[in-house]
Design an enzyme around this catalytic site. Structure first.
Site, short mmCIF file in Angstrom:
data_model
loop_
_atom_site.label_atom_id
_atom_site.label_comp_id
_atom_site.label_asym_id
_atom_site.label_seq_id
_atom_site.Cartn_x
_atom_site.Cartn_y
_atom_site.Cartn_z
N LYS A 244 31.26 34.54 16.71
CA LYS A 244 30.10 35.33 16.29
C LYS A 244 28.80 34.81 16.89
CE LYS A 244 32.65 35.71 12.02
NZ LYS A 244 32.93 34.99 10.76
N ARG B 8 35.80 28.69 2.34
CA ARG B 8 34.72 27.71 2.49
C ARG B 8 33.40 28.43 2.61
NH1 ARG B 8 33.59 28.87 7.93
NH2 ARG B 8 35.43 29.56 9.07
P1 ADP Z 1 32.29 31.31 10.58
O1 ADP Z 1 33.63 31.93 10.40
O2 ADP Z 1 31.91 30.35 9.53
O3 ADP Z 1 31.24 32.31 10.86
P2 ADP Z 1 33.15 30.76 13.24
O4 ADP Z 1 34.40 31.48 12.90
O5 ADP Z 1 32.29 31.30 14.31
O6 ADP Z 1 32.30 30.48 11.89
O7 ADP Z 1 33.47 29.30 13.71
C1 ADP Z 1 33.15 28.20 12.99
C2 ADP Z 1 34.32 27.84 12.11
O8 ADP Z 1 35.56 27.98 12.79
C3 ADP Z 1 34.22 26.45 11.66
O9 ADP Z 1 33.68 26.42 10.39
C4 ADP Z 1 35.63 25.95 11.68
O10 ADP Z 1 36.22 26.08 10.39
C5 ADP Z 1 36.37 26.86 12.58
N1 ADP Z 1 36.62 26.25 13.89
C6 ADP Z 1 35.94 26.45 15.01
N2 ADP Z 1 36.45 25.78 16.02
C7 ADP Z 1 37.50 25.12 15.53
C8 ADP Z 1 38.44 24.22 16.09
N3 ADP Z 1 38.42 23.87 17.36
N4 ADP Z 1 39.37 23.72 15.26
C9 ADP Z 1 39.41 24.06 13.99
N5 ADP Z 1 38.57 24.90 13.41
C10 ADP Z 1 37.61 25.42 14.17
MG MG Z 2 37.71 34.92 11.47
#
Ligand code: ADP
Ligand code: MG
Ligand code: ADP
Length: 452
Positions: A236, A293
């Site tokens: 995003k 979370r």
């Molecule tokens: P959100 O869903 O909170 O908007 P995103 O999906 O863009 O955020 O990415 C951030 C989240 O994705 C992080 O909070 C983490 O939980 C997860 N994440 C991103 N990269 C990784 C990774 N390499 N390994 C594990 N989890 C990841």
């Molecule tokens: Mg997702």
């Protein structure tokens, strides 16, 4: 009442949690790696302990180091932020063992939703529509057969995936076997779990997610939705609330919110969580996944609801009932968030760590910045390239866009490359302005720019 909370994270989210604790009169304990000795969260916390080297496994993902620190410092609870331990069930079990409260749902709920394949079945059982697809794939041959049956395009997804990793799109049946092998390898490499399933690729579609908040007394609330369809490689870049794609579709919005609450209730959810849906222009929506979370983009929900989600998380973890009813939740105006990253959009968004020589952040009514950077701070190459979130709030979407334009054009970061100018061009885009953009919007736009 917790008198002391350890924050098992870094960067802007650690700072965000520290601020919520301060508002509640709770003392804070920060942990940090040797690469983060100068980090803002270390300076703002009441106590801070270095727990290891720069690599994640040495420090921020070192369960023993974090738990030992929590016990020794006398913290009563651990807030995991997002990423890191936030969706790690074994860590929650360890917290229980040491008598520490984990600010989040139970280990069982994390287990049941962390496995995306199992989560699909749980959602279906709760009466929530899921994307047509199949259960875990056993072989490349089965991937080919399922791609044939479901009909291309399809997505192959690692069940443990997250952050856009572990997903492969398949356009033609003959490519399914190779894509399966790749998704499996990425799942194994990044998440230590190569199991994959397949889903129909829904397009055109929008990413719409519902914010959930639930307490230990069994009350479940939906706090509006967010549209996050501006994505690059499934990551995003801009998020907003309410979702423009649901404009004029309050019946669908109400059904989506109810589906989210039903699912949260079905799994016995506690705390803040997000249920992600794909919304297709034909009016159908499908469950995609649940993030158990705090979400990166939670501030847009805070601005339209007037609630502090992190404080609510802490209250729930302390066993307090949520202090409102669903009817009392009112959404005001429109909020937009732009993720500001240290990266160069002209070089395929290559990360650009380095020292911030000069910094000016925008401000004024309705402008919020969640960040952990400051002038003279050196952005480390070891961690995520997101350095700030710029969030604006105004009575209407049109005014919010206007405000975001001014805020972005005031934002100055010298010494490193950022995506600020890129975000400004995105915000000025006609499709974005019209609110008609879908998940493929940014990819389409980048392709068109390349041809210029
Ligand atoms: P959100 O869903 O909170 O908007 P995103 O999906 O863009 O955020 O990415 C951030 C989240 O994705 C992080 O909070 C983490 O939980 C997860 N994440 C991103 N990269 C990784 C990774 N390499 N390994 C594990 N989890 C990841
Ligand atoms: Mg997702
Ligand atoms: P992650 O855990 O990495 O966030 P998701 O399952 O939420 O993975 O998918 C990430 C993004 O990929 C979504 O936000 C959406 O843009 C796209 N996507 C996921 N599933 C589908 C699908 N079945 N059809 C079309 N796009 C999808």
């Amino acid at each position: 009442m917790f008198d002391k909370v350890l924050i098992a994270n870094r960067g802007e989210v650690a700072v965000r949690v520290i601020r919520a604790c301060r508002d509640m009169g709770i003392k804070t304990v920060a942990v940090y790696s040797t690469a983060d000795a100068d980090a803002l969260h270390v300076q703002l916390a009441d106590e801070a302990y270095c727990i290891g080297g720069p690599r994640l496994a040495e420090s921020y993902l070192n369960d023993d180091a974090v738990l030992t620190c929590a016990v020794k410092s006398g913290a009563k609870a651990i807030h995991p932020g997002y990423g890191f331990f936030s969706e790690k069930a074994s860590f929650v079990r360890d917290c229980d063992k040491y008598g520490l409260a984990f600010v989040g749902p139970s280990a069982e709920v994390i287990d049941s939703m962390g496995d995306k394949d199992a989560a699909r079945r749980t959602a279906a059982a709760a009466g929530v529509p899921i994307v047509p697809g199949c259960d875990l794939l056993k072989s490349p041959e089965e991937a080919t057969a399922e791609a044939e049956r479901i009909g291309c395009p399809v997505l192959i997804k690692a069940r443990a995936g997250g952050g856009g990793r572990g997903i492969r799109k398949v356009e033609r049946v003959e490519d399914a076997a190779k894509a399966f092998i790749e998704a499996r390898a990425e799942g194994e490499a990044v998440f230590g779990d190569g199991e994959c399933y397949m889903e129909k690729f829904v397009a055109p579609a929008h990413h719409v997610e519902v914010q959930i908040m639930a307490d230990k007394q069994g009350h479940v609330f939906s706090l509006g939705e967010r549209e996050c369809s501006v994505q690059r490689r499934n990551q995003k870049l801009i998020e907003e609330s309410p979702a423009p794609c649901l404009d004029g579709h309050n019946d669908i919005r109400a059904r989506m919110h109810k589906a989210a609450r039903d699912l949260a209730r079905a799994v016995g959810y506690e705390g803040a969580g997000t249920i992600e849906f794909l919304y297709s222009d034909d009016g159908n929506f499908y469950f995609m996944e649940m993030n158990t979370r705090l979400q990166v983009e939670h501030p847009v929900t805070e601005l339209v609801t007037g609630l502090d989600l992190v404080q609510l998380q802490l209250q729930v973890a302390q066993g307090e009932p949520l202090p409102f009813t669903q009817e009392e939740i009112h959404l005001n105006g429109h909020a937009i968030e732009c993720r500001i990253n240290a990266e160069n959009p002209d070089e395929d968004f290559r990360p650009c760590p380095g020292k911030i020589q000069a910094l000016h952040m925008p401000g004024g009514p309705g402008v919020r910045i969640d960040s952990a950077i400051y002038q003279g701070y050196t952005i480390s190459p070891y961690y995520d390239s997101m350095i700030a979130k710029l969030i604006v709030h105004a009575p209407t979407r049109k005014e919010a866009i206007q405000k975001m334009r001014w805020a972005l054009s005031e934002f100055i970061v010298e010494g490193i490359d950022t995506n600020i100018d890129f975000q400004l061009r995105l915000i000025k885009n006609k499709d974005f302005e019209a609110g008609t953009y879908d998940n493929a919007f940014l990819t389409r736009w980048l392709e068109a720019e390349k041809k210029k």
